[in-house]
Structures are given as C-alpha cells and as structure tokens.
Write a protein that holds these residues in place. Structure first.
Motif, PDB file in Angstrom:
ATOM      1  N   TRP A  14       2.085   1.771  -3.648  1.00 42.92           N
ATOM      2  CA  TRP A  14       1.138   2.248  -4.655  1.00 42.92           C
ATOM      3  C   TRP A  14       0.656   3.596  -4.322  1.00 42.92           C
ATOM      4  O   TRP A  14      -0.070   3.938  -5.200  1.00 42.92           O
ATOM      5  CB  TRP A  14       0.192   1.246  -4.862  1.00 42.92           C
ATOM      6  CG  TRP A  14      -1.080   0.930  -4.182  1.00 42.92           C
ATOM      7  CD1 TRP A  14      -1.380   1.579  -3.048  1.00 42.92           C
ATOM      8  CD2 TRP A  14      -1.547  -0.545  -4.095  1.00 42.92           C
ATOM      9  NE1 TRP A  14      -2.508   1.044  -2.538  1.00 42.92           N
ATOM     10  CE2 TRP A  14      -2.655  -0.426  -3.147  1.00 42.92           C
ATOM     11  CE3 TRP A  14      -1.410  -1.358  -4.764  1.00 42.92           C
ATOM     12  CZ2 TRP A  14      -3.482  -1.431  -2.576  1.00 42.92           C
ATOM     13  CZ3 TRP A  14      -2.341  -2.747  -4.411  1.00 42.92           C
ATOM     14  CH2 TRP A  14      -3.360  -2.421  -3.582  1.00 42.92           C
ATOM     15  N   THR A  15       1.274   4.147  -3.216  1.00 41.62           N
ATOM     16  CA  THR A  15       0.915   5.637  -2.676  1.00 41.62           C
ATOM     17  C   THR A  15       2.278   6.405  -3.152  1.00 41.62           C
ATOM     18  O   THR A  15       1.802   7.380  -3.884  1.00 41.62           O
ATOM     19  CB  THR A  15       0.753   5.803  -1.208  1.00 41.62           C
ATOM     20  OG1 THR A  15      -0.364   4.587  -1.068  1.00 41.62           O
ATOM     21  CG2 THR A  15       0.204   7.043  -1.293  1.00 41.62           C
ATOM     22  N   THR A  26       2.724   9.464  -6.624  1.00 45.67           N
ATOM     23  CA  THR A  26       3.159  10.510  -6.092  1.00 45.67           C
ATOM     24  C   THR A  26       4.229  11.328  -6.902  1.00 45.67           C
ATOM     25  O   THR A  26       4.396  12.185  -7.338  1.00 45.67           O
ATOM     26  CB  THR A  26       3.405  10.842  -4.802  1.00 45.67           C
ATOM     27  OG1 THR A  26       2.351  10.023  -4.122  1.00 45.67           O
ATOM     28  CG2 THR A  26       3.634  11.977  -4.202  1.00 45.67           C
ATOM     29  N   ASN A  67      -6.743  -1.196  -5.333  1.00 46.91           N
ATOM     30  CA  ASN A  67      -7.267  -2.089  -4.346  1.00 46.91           C
ATOM     31  C   ASN A  67      -8.318  -3.156  -4.811  1.00 46.91           C
ATOM     32  O   ASN A  67      -8.362  -4.407  -4.499  1.00 46.91           O
ATOM     33  CB  ASN A  67      -8.198  -1.338  -3.408  1.00 46.91           C
ATOM     34  CG  ASN A  67      -7.615  -1.268  -1.890  1.00 46.91           C
ATOM     35  OD1 ASN A  67      -7.317  -2.238  -1.105  1.00 46.91           O
ATOM     36  ND2 ASN A  67      -6.926  -0.121  -1.481  1.00 46.91           N
ATOM     37  N   GLU A  83       0.784  -1.109   0.076  1.00 45.93           N
ATOM     38  CA  GLU A  83       0.101  -0.124  -0.121  1.00 45.93           C
ATOM     39  C   GLU A  83       0.749   1.363  -0.005  1.00 45.93           C
ATOM     40  O   GLU A  83       0.339   2.081  -0.629  1.00 45.93           O
ATOM     41  CB  GLU A  83      -1.095   0.102   1.287  1.00 45.93           C
ATOM     42  CG  GLU A  83      -2.080  -1.061   1.151  1.00 45.93           C
ATOM     43  CD  GLU A  83      -3.016  -1.330   2.035  1.00 45.93           C
ATOM     44  OE1 GLU A  83      -3.619  -0.184   2.272  1.00 45.93           O
ATOM     45  OE2 GLU A  83      -3.092  -2.366   2.784  1.00 45.93           O
ATOM     46  N   ILE A  84       1.901   1.247   0.619  1.00 45.85           N
ATOM     47  CA  ILE A  84       2.897   2.536   0.571  1.00 45.85           C
ATOM     48  C   ILE A  84       3.275   2.391  -0.850  1.00 45.85           C
ATOM     49  O   ILE A  84       3.311   3.654  -1.395  1.00 45.85           O
ATOM     50  CB  ILE A  84       3.971   2.404   1.558  1.00 45.85           C
ATOM     51  CG1 ILE A  84       3.346   2.504   3.120  1.00 45.85           C
ATOM     52  CG2 ILE A  84       5.039   3.367   1.438  1.00 45.85           C
ATOM     53  CD1 ILE A  84       4.247   2.107   4.418  1.00 45.85           C
ATOM     54  N   ALA A 112      -9.155   6.429   1.867  1.00 40.33           N
ATOM     55  CA  ALA A 112      -9.081   7.225   0.562  1.00 40.33           C
ATOM     56  C   ALA A 112     -10.244   7.779   0.258  1.00 40.33           C
ATOM     57  O   ALA A 112     -10.401   8.909  -0.197  1.00 40.33           O
ATOM     58  CB  ALA A 112      -8.652   5.925  -0.348  1.00 40.33           C
ATOM     59  N   VAL A 129      -5.225   4.573  -5.207  1.00 39.60           N
ATOM     60  CA  VAL A 129      -5.226   3.639  -4.171  1.00 39.60           C
ATOM     61  C   VAL A 129      -6.610   2.480  -4.162  1.00 39.60           C
ATOM     62  O   VAL A 129      -6.596   1.405  -3.969  1.00 39.60           O
ATOM     63  CB  VAL A 129      -5.405   4.371  -2.759  1.00 39.60           C
ATOM     64  CG1 VAL A 129      -5.845   3.338  -1.617  1.00 39.60           C
ATOM     65  CG2 VAL A 129      -4.065   5.063  -2.456  1.00 39.60           C
ATOM     66  N   ILE A 160      -3.928  10.207  -6.231  1.00 39.13           N
ATOM     67  CA  ILE A 160      -3.412   9.570  -5.359  1.00 39.13           C
ATOM     68  C   ILE A 160      -4.478   8.617  -4.630  1.00 39.13           C
ATOM     69  O   ILE A 160      -4.467   7.481  -4.506  1.00 39.13           O
ATOM     70  CB  ILE A 160      -2.408  10.076  -4.303  1.00 39.13           C
ATOM     71  CG1 ILE A 160      -1.521  10.980  -5.141  1.00 39.13           C
ATOM     72  CG2 ILE A 160      -2.046   9.159  -3.344  1.00 39.13           C
ATOM     73  CD1 ILE A 160      -0.791  11.957  -4.301  1.00 39.13           C
ATOM     74  N   PRO A 161      -5.294   9.056  -3.761  1.00 41.59           N
ATOM     75  CA  PRO A 161      -6.435   8.127  -3.278  1.00 41.59           C
ATOM     76  C   PRO A 161      -7.192   7.260  -4.259  1.00 41.59           C
ATOM     77  O   PRO A 161      -7.854   6.181  -4.142  1.00 41.59           O
ATOM     78  CB  PRO A 161      -7.273   9.289  -2.674  1.00 41.59           C
ATOM     79  CG  PRO A 161      -7.075  10.389  -2.910  1.00 41.59           C
ATOM     80  CD  PRO A 161      -5.614  10.621  -3.608  1.00 41.59           C
ATOM     81  N   SER A 220      -7.405   1.257   4.224  1.00 46.54           N
ATOM     82  CA  SER A 220      -7.305   2.206   3.236  1.00 46.54           C
ATOM     83  C   SER A 220      -8.126   2.706   2.289  1.00 46.54           C
ATOM     84  O   SER A 220      -8.125   3.826   1.948  1.00 46.54           O
ATOM     85  CB  SER A 220      -6.038   1.655   2.380  1.00 46.54           C
ATOM     86  OG  SER A 220      -6.383   0.574   1.693  1.00 46.54           O
TER      87      SER A 220
END
Lengths: 384, 535
Positions: free
Chosen positions: A90-91, A95, B335, A87-88, B289, B331, B327-328, B285
C-alpha cells in the motif's frame, strides 16, 4: 412566499442531487474553448475518476468491516497487526498511480508555459476595482468595469432582484474583444494590489502583481462571449470586477479595431470643444456613480475612517488645482485617475463634485484644461 | 527554575486554590488543560457566529445584511479565530490534560510557563477581537494577510500584527513545554516507541510550531515596518516583492495546517483501536508516516501559489513534492481501515466521530490531490473548490476529532458518563449537516465561483442556498455538545464510570489506569508498567 418556494426548490434539488432551477447551472468544471482548457478538463476528469476508484475501494472495505465486524453481530476481534508485505504494497501502489498522474500533468504544464510565437499581445492591468486593457499591437486602450445594471442591483437592499439583471455581476461596460484562432499573449500586472485574471473557459487564471509582469497565453477556438471574475481578494469590491471576453471572427475583430480608432478620435475632439457647466455636471454625475461612489458613497458621505466624505470636504470646496492634482495623481488608497478617465470625464466629475453632493462652489473646469495636465498616454512606456 | 521554587513545592498535596484565583494562577496541567479547552470551545462559537454571518449574506444573491468590507473582515476574522483561537488551543488543551497522564508524568515540565502561555493566548485573541471595534474595521485582507492589500487596513493593522506576535509566543512556549515534557518526564518504562500516537503526533507538531511561528512573526513584522517605517520588503517601487511575502507566509502556513491535522491523526489513532478492540494495525508505520508528512510539509509551500507566476521548474517541483504527501497520508488511512478490519466494533460517539473523520478527511485528501496537479489548479485555485477542500480537512476532520476526544475523555476527566443518546443526536446532526454545508461548495468552485466574494452571479444561487441551510443546521447543533458537557460535569447520567471507562481501554493507555476522575496530582511516582497493546 417566493422565498419559501425557492427554499423548497433548493431542498428538492438537494434530494435529487442533480437537475436545476437555473438554466446555465453546472456541477463540473467547464470544458472551455481552447485546446489547453480541454486538456485541463481531461486531466481533471482523469484524476477525479482515480479518486472515485480509490474511494470505492477504501470506503467499500471500511463499510464492509463496519457492517460485518461489529460486536453486536457477535464478531470476535482478531489481534493481528503489523504486516510488512501489506504495508509495502500500500505504499508502492499509490506511488505508481501518482507517477501515472504526473506524466500527463507535466505535459499540460509545459504546453501552458509555452507562449512563444504569439500573434498579438494584450497587457492587462488590475486596479481596485476594474481592469485595464492595452492592445500592444494597435494602441487600443480602455478600462473595463462592472456594468451599471449590476452595480445598481448589488447595492445593499437595492430592492432590485438580481435575477432580473442580465448576467448579474458578470457583465462589464466595455468587454475585451479578441479574434478567434489567434495565439494571444497576455501580460499581467497591477496598479495597486494583487488581483487575479480568470476566465474559466480559457482554462487558467493568472495573478496580476504590482511591479511585476506575468505572462500567459490563449488561442480561442470558438466565437462567443466568455465571462469570468477577479479571483484574488483585492479589497472591498473584489466581488465586483468581472471580466468579459468576446471572441470574434478575424474579419469582425478587424472591423471592431477600426471602430475603436474612430471612437478614440471622436473622444479627442470632444475634449477640445467648450462644454457648458450644466453639461459637465450632468455627465459628471454618471462618471461619479461609476468611478467614485463605491468608496465615497453615492451621496458623497464616504466611509468614516477609510474613505473621506466628498460632501463638505475641504479639498473639494477649496482650491480647484489641488483637487484636480489629488484626483490626477492619487494618494494612499485613492487611485491616480489621471490615466483612468478621459479628459472629458475627468473635467465632468471634477465639476460635478464641486457643485453637487451638497457642495456648491460654483466653478468648473474644461476638458481642454485637463488634457494639458494629464500624464502622457501610457503606450510609450510599454515599448521596453 | 527548580532552584527558585523547590522550597515552595516542598509541602505536598495541596489541592487547587479556592475561587477564581484557582484558574488565574494555576500551574496544574489538568486545570490549564481545562482552561484551554473551555477557551477553545468559546472561540469555536465566536468564529462560528462569524461563519454564520457569511453564510447568511450568501444565502441569496444580492447584498442583504452586511457591507462588502465587513464581509471581508468576517472571512478574515473567522479564519484567524478558528485557527488560532479554537483548533490550536483545543489541541494544546488536550495535550495538557493527556500527555502527562499518557506518559506517566506528574505534570508538564514547565508549569509556570504553561500558565503564561495560556494567558498570553487570551491576551492575543482579545487584542485581535478588539480590532472589530476600530476605525476602518477589523483586518479584511484574508487570514493570509497578503500585502499590498493588508497595508490598506485601518487602525487595526498594528494591533492585528502584535496579536500575531503574542499568539506566536504563546504557541512556541506551549510547544517547548510539550517537547520538554515528552523528552524528560516519561515513566522509565515508557520508551519513545511505546508512546501513544497522540503523544507522538504532538511531539512532531511541537517541533513544527517552533520552526514556523518565528517565520510568521517575521513576515508580519516586515508588514509592520513596510507600513510604518518606510521599508519596502514587499513593495516593488522600493525594490521589494509582494510575492516574497507569500513565500514566507506559506513556509509558515503549510506546516501550520499540519499543526492542526497531526494531533487530529493522533487522537484518531488512539480512539479507533479501542472501539475496534484491536491493536492499531501499524504503530511504527504510523509514527514514520507522521514524521514523513511533517518533513514534506516544509517543502511544498508554493502549491498555495501556483498562479502567482512561478518559473516552470518551480511549478513542476512543487507539484511533484505535493503529490508525494498522498503516500504517507494514504498509509495512515489504510492503517485505520486495517485496524477496523476484523475487529469487534461498537459505535459510541467517539468512534462515530472518528469513523466520520476517516471518511470525510479522505474526501478532503482527494480534493487535495486534485489540487496538487498544477495545471488543473489554475482552474481550482481561489474558488469555492478550495474552500470545500480545506473545510473538509478542518471541520469534519479536526473539529470532529476534537468532539470525539471530548466524548472519549470526558468520563475520565469528570468521573461521570455523558448522555450517549444526545451525543448520537449531536453526531448525526453534525455529520449530515456538515456535508450539506460543504459538499455543494465543490460544485460552486468547479462552476466558477471565486472564494471571498460577498455576492455572486445567479447561477450559483441554488448551491449557495443549500450550503447556507447546512450551516444553519450545523452551527446550532454544536450547542448540543455544550449542553452535554455541562450535564456531564454536573453529574451526567448518574452512573459512576469505572477507571477503565471503555472496555479494554486500559490496554491502550496509561490514563485509563487512573481513577475517574483522576486526583488533582497524578503519577507523582511513575508507573512501573506501561500498556503494550499497540505493538
């Protein structure tokens, strides 16, 4: 039969996904003819490729999974979930990509904003539904609206094939003429509602807001004719107020400027002469078609509830002075034509509507009389 | 309220009132949910018919069927009807049906207000629709109602504004109800971080609604006073500013688009794990998000106005802030993909629509990212490129997910199974035609076709024709859905469904522990255990 053929052509196209029946047909943004428009195009392509790359990665993973991780293939579901490392990652990666996009975008943005050291200025005013151009340096001033051929063809069920009209809906009666290799500053405002001045080849559009001045600039590198349209919904004829910019070599541009000055003198002289009533009516009919018919309709019937009829109108069949006053200064949605029409055109159309479209008042008015009523030319107000 | 009605509610277990009155006076969350869903589906076809008028006129260059003014009314009304009459009410309908059943509550917290917010919605939309028959025609200034243009509207203007007020009050009441229900009526075991994502996304959406609807109401009220009471909020001649309206509108308008997309995310996050037979990859998450997107939605509004003439600092700020949304949103997409990864997938209609949503919404996200880049947006802005963009985020996203939700919960609601073969036909027709309809609009926009024009230059003819063909396939194929729903209510395939309906679904949501169809009143005593599959 023709339609069936077109339909077939369209369907074939769709299957092939490219190629074209129309000669000047495009799928992508145009590069344009300025340094800025090229920067914009490059940015567009850069981001498009980044998106395509991400798309391939994401959809590739997804479709691999859809194919192999199916129940019908006997795949057993694993029950993993929550993985902080993943998860880190893909963040962070998106960015970084975003920062990579923001840097060139900021550079282009700053370049576009810098209108310093312009060599000439043109003020553009949006009207329902035409453009007004004023060359701030040499006093040239005119209106530019949809050309007659397009205007006829675009009437509902006109029976004219748009394909037979050259530059259908992208042609004007009087184009904006500018020199190449010159930094031109544009000042934008509007007379009634918000419009937006857009020529794709220049790489940008800018809204024209009534009561406010917006600024932009261009420096065209290639001689040519560039076409655009109003891009902000501005009422019923929003789709019918194109923009044509003709970029000429500097010498040709100077010649054009001289020509415009001669024309302006001729126009002033025409206003001084005595016009016959028939002449006025004949000219007025054309002026009416170009300026009035879009609201009051070609036959003068108007549109009930929105645009009053000319035929049998109390104003038009009444006192000449109050009719001229209304046309001169406008009222509600009726624009003030005082500065939009020349004295000759104004007198001609005033005379025409009193003696045509089912009216027969019988009187007329001379351009010279109009001239004394017209507001002073707008150039003086622009010196602020 | 409870003090007044407690006595009345004392006698138990009466079913619905008989006849038509059942639907008019109902305070039952299931009945009101059904009313919302039926109303939304009806409006989907009303708004859709307007879209078909638009696409018919644009089939070929030249003006064939309508006048430009009426064309503008159609684009305006199509948007207003679809946003306020179809998509939003459909999600409120789902919320009504599902939230109490998902959190183990007997009903919504404020049942009478629930009834009132539905009928106010009907009143608002009828008022809006009535403007079609008024002198001067329906509003034609675009759904954004920008002044000064919108002030040129005829008799319709005050009616449209009061309609917005009614719709706003209705939405706010619905949102208050949802928040009150979620905060007060959860089963004791249902802690916040155990709630299904559909409940979470609606909770956040409800806060968005309460924050933004008054802003919109304020903006249109200023239009009203500008037109009738000589104020000049938006008139430069009186010291006002037309662009001020745009700032206010988009402060409402941008979160508004998330009002339509966040519950969409919620349904997708509910359906995909069930058909992948796996827990959602990152529950926490996903919640964060959603909250992040909701927060960002309040600080990016002026990216709708890059060309309006903002100072450079404003342009840059809104560009950077907008880019952050990627970005979110990323996510979320990662997911869903990770949830499918190494699952054991089956592809019934709800899953097909959900997968199509993930793919096509991502395309809409890409074009959104492209438009966030302010200097390039100077080209994209107000062209068919943006039309393609937001239709990708609304039609194959929100609408597809609403279809998915319909197929997913219909067996639970009715106790009958829908016709899977017809549903698959509906899916494939929709998924193919929606791309024929909207994909070419990217090309049109890039090639220079402005939006909201009734006629176009001939170099745009081919793609417009293809797009219209897509519309004429997509529109009518939605009738298949109506037929399937009707057949399912009338008995469906004849096969009685189990409580769980979908294999393993009861591990994912409380609603699947109830009988199919559920009794008129459910969870009158809260369930003791809640599913924990999504952790």
């Amino acid at each position: 039969m023709k339609k069936t053929k077109q339909l077939f052509a369209a369907l074939t196209l769709m299957v092939l996904g490219l190629g074209s029946a129309q000669a000047d047909y495009t799928l992508d943004l145009m590069r344009g003819v300025t340094v800025i428009s090229n920067e914009v195009y490059d940015l567009h392509i850069l981001i498009l490729w980044i998106c395509i790359f991400i798309g391939i990665a994401v959809f590739g993973t997804m479709f691999y999974s859809i194919y192999y991780h199916r129940k019908s293939m006997g795949h057993k579901a694993e029950q993993f979930h929550e993985n902080t490392t993943v998860e880190i990652i893909w963040t962070i990666i998106p960015t970084i990509i975003l920062v990579g996009m923001a840097i060139p975008a900021t550079k282009t943005m700053l370049d576009m904003d810098d209108s310093r050291e312009a060599e000439m200025s043109i003020k553009v005013t949006g009207w329902q539904w035409k453009w007004e151009y004023e060359y701030m340096d040499n006093g040239i001033h005119f209106f530019s609206s949809l050309d007659e051929a397009s205007n006829e063809a675009r009437q509902k069920n006109s029976g004219i094939d748009p394909r037979s009209v050259p530059h259908y809906l992208l042609n004007v009666d009087k184009p904006l003429v500018v020199p190449v290799n010159t930094k031109i500053r544009f000042l934008f405002t509007a007379a009634d509602v918000i419009h937006s001045w857009w020529v794709p080849d220049l790489g940008w559009k800018k809204d024209t807001v009534p009561g406010f001045i917006n600024e932009s600039w261009t420096d065209i590198k290639e001689v040519g004719t560039y076409r655009g349209q109003c891009a902000e919904l501005c009422g019923k004829d929003h789709g019918f107020m194109p923009i044509v910019v003709i970029a000429k070599e500097k010498a040709d541009y100077d010649a054009w400027v001289e020509e415009q000055k001669t024309l302006a003198i001729a126009e002033a002289n025409a206003a001084d002469k005595e016009w016959a009533v028939d002449e006025l009516i004949a000219k007025g009919e054309t002026v009416y078609a170009n300026n009035c018919a879009s609201c009051h309709m070609a036959d003068g019937a108007g549109m009930p509830g929105t645009f009053p009829a000319i035929s049998g109108s109390a104003v038009v069949t009444g006192d000449m002075d109050s009719q001229v006053d209304l046309m001169m200064n406008g009222k509600g949605m009726m624009p003030a034509f005082g500065q939009m029409l020349s004295a000759v055109d104004f007198a001609a159309v005033s005379t025409f509507i009193r003696n045509g479209l089912g009216n027969s008042v019988g009187d007329s008015i001379q351009p010279s009389a109009i001239q004394t009523l017209q507001p002073a030319s707008t150039e003086e107000d622009d010196d602020e | 309220m409870s003090a007044v009605t407690a006595e009345h509610d004392d006698h138990h277990d009466h079913g619905p009132a008989k006849g038509i009155l059942r639907w008019i006076v109902t305070t039952n969350h299931k009945d009101i949910g059904t009313l919302y869903l039926v109303f939304a589906l009806t409006m989907f076809f009303v708004g859709g018919s307007m879209a078909l008028i638009i696409r018919a006129e644009l089939f070929e260059p030249g003006m064939q069927f309508v006048d430009p003014q009426f064309f503008n009314s159609m684009t305006t009304m199509h948007a207003l009807v679809m946003v306020f009459g179809a998509v939003m009410p459909a999600f409120v309908g789902l919320a009504n049906w599902m939230i109490p059943m998902m959190i183990g509550a007997p009903d919504m917290a404020l049942p009478r207000m629930n009834n009132m917010s539905f009928w106010m919605l009907v009143a608002g939309i009828l008022l809006l629709a009535s403007t079609l028959f008024m002198e001067g025609g329906a509003p034609a200034a675009g759904w954004t109602l920008y002044p000064p243009l919108v002030l040129q509207t005829g008799t319709a203007l005050p009616f449209a504004i009061f309609s917005v007020h009614l719709l706003g009050i209705s939405s706010i009441m619905g949102a208050i109800n949802i928040i009150a229900t979620i905060f007060n009526m959860r089963a004791p075991a249902m802690t916040l971080m155990k709630m299904p994502l559909f409940v979470w996304t609606w909770l956040i959406t409800a806060f968005l609604l309460i924050a933004i609807m008054p802003v919109f109401a304020g903006a249109v009220t200023m239009l009203l006073t500008d037109r009738f009471f000589d104020t000049s909020f938006f008139d430069a001649a009186g010291g006002g500013d037309p662009v001020l309206y745009q700032h206010i509108f988009w402060f409402f308008g941008h979160p508004e688009v998330y009002v339509m997309i966040l519950p969409t995310f919620g349904v997708a996050s509910t359906i995909i794990p069930v058909f992948a037979r796996k827990p959602l990859f990152g529950y926490a998450s996903m919640v964060y998000a959603t909250a992040a997107i909701a927060f960002l939605s309040f600080i990016v509004w002026a990216h709708h106005m890059f060309t309006v003439g903002m100072p450079i600092a404003g342009e840059l700020y809104f560009m950077y802030a907008t880019m952050l949304i990627a970005i979110p949103t990323g996510v979320k997409i990662f997911n869903w993909t990770a949830t499918m990864w190494k699952g054991s997938m089956t592809f019934e209609a709800p899953m097909l629509f959900s997968i199509a949503f993930v793919v096509l919404f991502t395309l809409g996200g890409f074009t959104g990212l492209m438009m966030a880049i302010a200097p390039v947006d100077f080209q994209y802005h107000d062209t068919y490129f943006i039309v393609a963009h937001f239709h990708y985020t609304l039609v194959p996203a929100s609408i597809f997910i609403l279809m998915a939700a319909g197929y997913y919960w219909l067996p639970k609601w009715t106790g009958n199974m829908y016709d899977e073969r017809l549903a698959q036909l509906h899916f494939w027709l929709s998924a193919i035609s929606v791309n024929i309809l909207f994909f070419p609009q990217h090309f049109l926009g890039l090639a220079g076709m402005p939006r909201r024009i009734p006629d176009y230059a001939v170099q745009f003819a081919d793609w417009n024709m293809i797009s219209s063909i897509g519309a004429f396939i997509y529109g009518p194929s939605q009738l298949i859905f109506v037929y399937i729903v009707y057949k399912t209510i009338k008995g469906g395939t004849g096969e009685k469904v189990t409580d769980e309906v979908w294999e393993g679904a009861s591990k994912h949501g409380l609603e699947w522990t109830l009988p199919s169809p559920p009794p008129y009143h459910t969870f009158t005593t809260p369930p003791e255990k809640v599913p924990t599959e999504h952790f």
